[in-house]
Design a protein around this motif. Sequence first.
Motif, mmCIF file in Angstrom:
data_model
loop_
_atom_site.group_PDB
_atom_site.id
_atom_site.type_symbol
_atom_site.label_atom_id
_atom_site.label_comp_id
_atom_site.label_asym_id
_atom_site.label_seq_id
_atom_site.Cartn_x
_atom_site.Cartn_y
_atom_site.Cartn_z
ATOM 1 N N GLU A 3 0.831 -1.200 0.000
ATOM 2 C CA GLU A 3 0.000 0.000 0.000
ATOM 3 C C GLU A 3 0.867 1.251 0.000
ATOM 4 N N THR A 4 1.939 1.248 0.782
ATOM 5 C CA THR A 4 2.869 2.386 0.826
ATOM 6 C C THR A 4 3.510 2.602 -0.539
ATOM 7 N N GLU A 5 3.924 1.512 -1.168
ATOM 8 C CA GLU A 5 4.527 1.590 -2.494
ATOM 9 C C GLU A 5 3.555 2.190 -3.502
ATOM 10 N N LYS A 6 2.302 1.766 -3.424
ATOM 11 C CA LYS A 6 1.281 2.256 -4.359
ATOM 12 C C LYS A 6 1.048 3.753 -4.181
ATOM 13 N N ILE A 7 0.951 4.188 -2.925
ATOM 14 C CA ILE A 7 0.717 5.610 -2.628
ATOM 15 C C ILE A 7 1.897 6.453 -3.114
ATOM 16 N N PHE A 8 3.117 6.019 -2.794
ATOM 17 C CA PHE A 8 4.316 6.744 -3.207
ATOM 18 C C PHE A 8 4.388 6.847 -4.730
ATOM 19 N N LEU A 9 4.085 5.745 -5.407
ATOM 20 C CA LEU A 9 4.163 5.718 -6.863
ATOM 21 C C LEU A 9 3.164 6.679 -7.493
ATOM 22 N N TRP A 10 1.948 6.714 -6.969
ATOM 23 C CA TRP A 10 0.930 7.609 -7.511
ATOM 24 C C TRP A 10 1.282 9.073 -7.262
ATOM 25 N N ILE A 11 1.875 9.373 -6.101
ATOM 26 C CA ILE A 11 2.298 10.748 -5.815
ATOM 27 C C ILE A 11 3.343 11.197 -6.830
ATOM 28 N N ILE A 14 1.638 11.501 -10.432
ATOM 29 C CA ILE A 14 0.757 12.682 -10.530
ATOM 30 C C ILE A 14 1.585 13.959 -10.598
ATOM 31 N N GLY A 15 2.637 14.025 -9.784
ATOM 32 C CA GLY A 15 3.524 15.190 -9.824
ATOM 33 C C GLY A 15 4.154 15.371 -11.199
ATOM 34 N N LEU A 16 4.588 14.273 -11.800
ATOM 35 C CA LEU A 16 5.197 14.328 -13.142
ATOM 36 C C LEU A 16 4.173 14.724 -14.202
ATOM 37 N N TRP A 17 2.925 14.269 -14.030
ATOM 38 C CA TRP A 17 1.873 14.627 -14.997
ATOM 39 C C TRP A 17 1.424 16.083 -14.855
ATOM 40 N N ILE A 18 1.609 16.665 -13.674
ATOM 41 C CA ILE A 18 1.200 18.058 -13.436
ATOM 42 C C ILE A 18 2.193 19.038 -14.057
ATOM 43 N N ILE A 19 3.467 18.674 -14.076
ATOM 44 C CA ILE A 19 4.520 19.594 -14.518
ATOM 45 C C ILE A 19 4.267 20.202 -15.896
ATOM 46 N N ILE A 49 8.319 15.425 -4.996
ATOM 47 C CA ILE A 49 8.099 14.053 -5.466
ATOM 48 C C ILE A 49 9.390 13.230 -5.438
ATOM 49 N N PHE A 50 10.549 13.914 -5.460
ATOM 50 C CA PHE A 50 11.817 13.185 -5.394
ATOM 51 C C PHE A 50 11.941 12.426 -4.065
ATOM 52 N N VAL A 51 11.417 13.011 -3.002
ATOM 53 C CA VAL A 51 11.450 12.338 -1.695
ATOM 54 C C VAL A 51 10.717 11.006 -1.765
ATOM 55 N N PHE A 52 9.556 10.992 -2.412
ATOM 56 C CA PHE A 52 8.771 9.760 -2.530
ATOM 57 C C PHE A 52 9.432 8.783 -3.508
#
Length: 225
Positions: A3-11, A14-19, A49-52
């Motif tokens: 679940e943690t992996e999934k959340i981190f991946l989506w963050i 989404i950040g990359l898609w927003i740029i 997003i780099f942190v995640f």
Amino acid sequence: MKETEKIFLWIVKIGLWIIPFIPFIISPAMLFPFITGKNFLFRVIVEFIFVFWAGLAVLKQEYRPRLTLLFKAVTIFIAIIFFADLFSPNPYRSFFSNYERMEGFMMLFHLYLYFVMLSSVFTRRDWMIFIHSTLTASVLISYVAVLQKMGLRVSLQGGFRVDSTLGNPTYLAAYLLFHIWLLLMLLYMYWKKKWAVVIYGAILIFELVILYFTNLSWFCRRIGP
């Protein structure tokens, strides 16, 4: 852990898609409204997003950079730039540039982190979402240029050449040329699908018209011999 992996991946995704939508940012309260706001927001998103992404890279090897020839070349390039800036006559300017340009090593390093994350987490489907996100942004930015041409929106920079939300007609022309290349690539990929040819073809013609309105030829004549 899953679940943690999934959340981190989506963050991260989404950040990359927003740029691609950052070009819409204009900050009138800042010294250079078309430059500073965009650059600050880009750096904040990349750092966040780099942190995640780093967490994902620690958890699983599949999210770590692949040692391709391109990755090695870009990494060597960044290393060379770092040492060139470090031993330059003015290291501070070389690293941090100024508010008018906001380039220097700091900007290049953020672009490098951006490249690392894009190449590490995106699947083919994610890339298609990304490409269509930036194309959507380019169409909207082109529409703002149409409003300028019709006199319904006045540019803060002034002048007869459209600049949309980028603040410089030459920047807009370069931005459009990149998206025109993407459209040509998509037309090549989906040439047998009529709906794709119609949609991508219409966008291509629209952006070519806006490219014409930037009057790039006028700029080339100004800088020519």
